[in-house]
Scaffold this active site. Structure first.
Site, mmCIF file in Angstrom:
data_model
loop_
_atom_site.group_PDB
_atom_site.id
_atom_site.type_symbol
_atom_site.label_atom_id
_atom_site.label_comp_id
_atom_site.label_asym_id
_atom_site.label_seq_id
_atom_site.Cartn_x
_atom_site.Cartn_y
_atom_site.Cartn_z
ATOM 1 N N THR A 1 0.813 -1.211 0.000
ATOM 2 C CA THR A 1 0.000 0.000 0.000
ATOM 3 C C THR A 1 0.848 1.262 0.000
ATOM 4 O OG1 THR A 1 -1.764 -1.168 1.125
ATOM 5 C CG2 THR A 1 -1.796 1.211 1.321
ATOM 6 N N SER B 1 1.778 -7.517 -0.894
ATOM 7 C CA SER B 1 2.502 -8.528 -0.119
ATOM 8 C C SER B 1 1.715 -9.826 0.034
ATOM 9 C CB SER B 1 2.918 -7.981 1.243
ATOM 10 O OG SER B 1 1.825 -7.789 2.095
ATOM 11 N N THR C 1 1.747 -4.298 4.165
ATOM 12 C CA THR C 1 1.575 -4.627 5.584
ATOM 13 C C THR C 1 0.910 -5.984 5.807
ATOM 14 O OG1 THR C 1 -0.573 -3.519 5.729
ATOM 15 C CG2 THR C 1 1.385 -2.187 6.229
ATOM 16 N N ASP C 2 0.231 -6.513 4.771
ATOM 17 C CA ASP C 2 -0.516 -7.762 4.989
ATOM 18 C C ASP C 2 0.382 -8.920 5.423
ATOM 19 O OD1 ASP C 2 -2.920 -6.603 4.519
ATOM 20 O OD2 ASP C 2 -3.111 -7.288 2.448
#
Ligand code: ASP
Length: 323
Positions: A13, A59, A92-93
């Site tokens: 993101t 990710s 961030t996932d």
């Protein structure tokens, strides 16, 4: 002389844009690392920064080959006397998975800092530029040496060993239990409160590793079925991590499924679906191993690396206890 940093862009993101400033979801990765860096004022005063872009993806789509490649690249830069620190921008996932992978496979006094963002670069109050600025400040700070792999999000410096995403959308998405918050960045000032307890050496060397064996995570819950265990065995998994209940308690199906998997030569580990606390040893010496302080994702990464390195059950049990 200014610190020399390598900034590695991998996507997420932080590198994404959406159609308009009010759109906070449904964005696409569009920005390269050079463009992200040039959006931050005053970086030339912080460090001499060299950018690299091995890939630029969400990710959730990262595969083992890409993570291995990234870890090798980070290690190569850490060995270079002309490099003082490495910063990795990341979605961030699955950031906590890469961070923990690097925690197990790098060993250097030099800082390695992972950073992401919860809002795309096009959003109102996008968090990416300040997170990236903070990550660069942390990487350039001599006080960040010997603190292991770090995660910088939302003004906090977290230990990669403990970092986990705990909120789906908020900018303070990453949190850890008490041990993991090492410090903070306030108005450009880096301040540490804690130094983490780190292994004396990289737990695993990457030398010669081209792939990692498959290890599945199976969630346990009330009235859970047995078929995921049979499916894992049939698919050729070398190990199973059960995201079990409480202190690693297994439902009847999970206990039977693990027993069947162990008979087929798989290594089974009881981690917990509860975010905090340990999973302690059980009385059954031949049953699944306890994950101790590792969560299911961390236990999976550890088991894959341990199996790839040929560790046996006793060594794996000892390692899980130590990490
Ligand atoms: N989808 C994004 C990712 O690459 C989410 C994020 O970065 O916050 O993980």
């Amino acid at each position: 002389m200014q610190p020399r940093l390598v900034l590695i862009g991998t996507g997420g993101t932080i590198a994404a844009t959406a159609g308009d400033a009010r759109t906070l979801t449904g964005y696409r990765v569009t920005q390269g690392i050079e463009a992200m860096l040039s959006a931050i004022p005053g970086v030339a005063d912080i460090a001499d920064i060299h950018c690299e872009q091995p890939f630029n993806v969400d990710s959730r789509n990262l595969n083992t080959a890409q993570v291995l490649r990234l870890a090798r690249t980070v290690n190569r830069h850490l060995r270079n006397p002309a490099v003082d620190a490495v910063v990795v921008t990341h979605g961030t996932d699955s950031l906590e998975e890469t961070a923990f992978f690097l925690h197990l496979t790098t060993h250097s006094p030099k800082p390695v800092v992972l950073v992401g963002a919860m809002r795309p670069a096009s959003a109102l109050s996008a968090d990416g530029p300040l997170n990236l600025l903070n990550a660069l400040l942390v990487a350039a700070d001599p006080g960040s040496r010997n603190r292991g792999v770090l995660v910088v999000m939302n003004d906090r410096i977290l230990a990669a060993r403990h970092a986990a995403k705990r909120h789906t959308t908020r900018v303070d998405a990453f949190w850890t239990d008490g041990a993991g918050v090492l410090g903070a960045i306030t108005d450009g000032q880096v301040r540490y409160a804690l130094r983490p307890d780190l292994p004396d050496a990289a737990v695993f060397s990457l030398a010669g590793l081209r792939a990692l064996p498959p290890v599945d995570i199976i969630l346990d819950y009330q009235d859970a079925p047995a078929h995921p265990y049979a499916a894992a065995i049939q698919a050729g998994a070398r190990g199973i991590i059960v995201a079990a209940m409480g202190n690693g308690s297994l439902s009847t199906a999970a206990a039977r499924g693990c027993a069947q998997a162990i008979r087929h030569g798989l290594v089974c580990v009881r981690a917990s679906r509860v975010p905090d606390g340990l999973v302690t040893d059980s009385q059954d010496d031949h049953g699944p191993l306890a994950a101790h302080a590792l969560n299911p994702l961390q236990a999976r990464i550890t088991l894959r690396l341990a199996l790839a390195r040929g560790l046996d059950r006793t060594d794996i049990a000892g390692l899980l206890r130590r990490l």
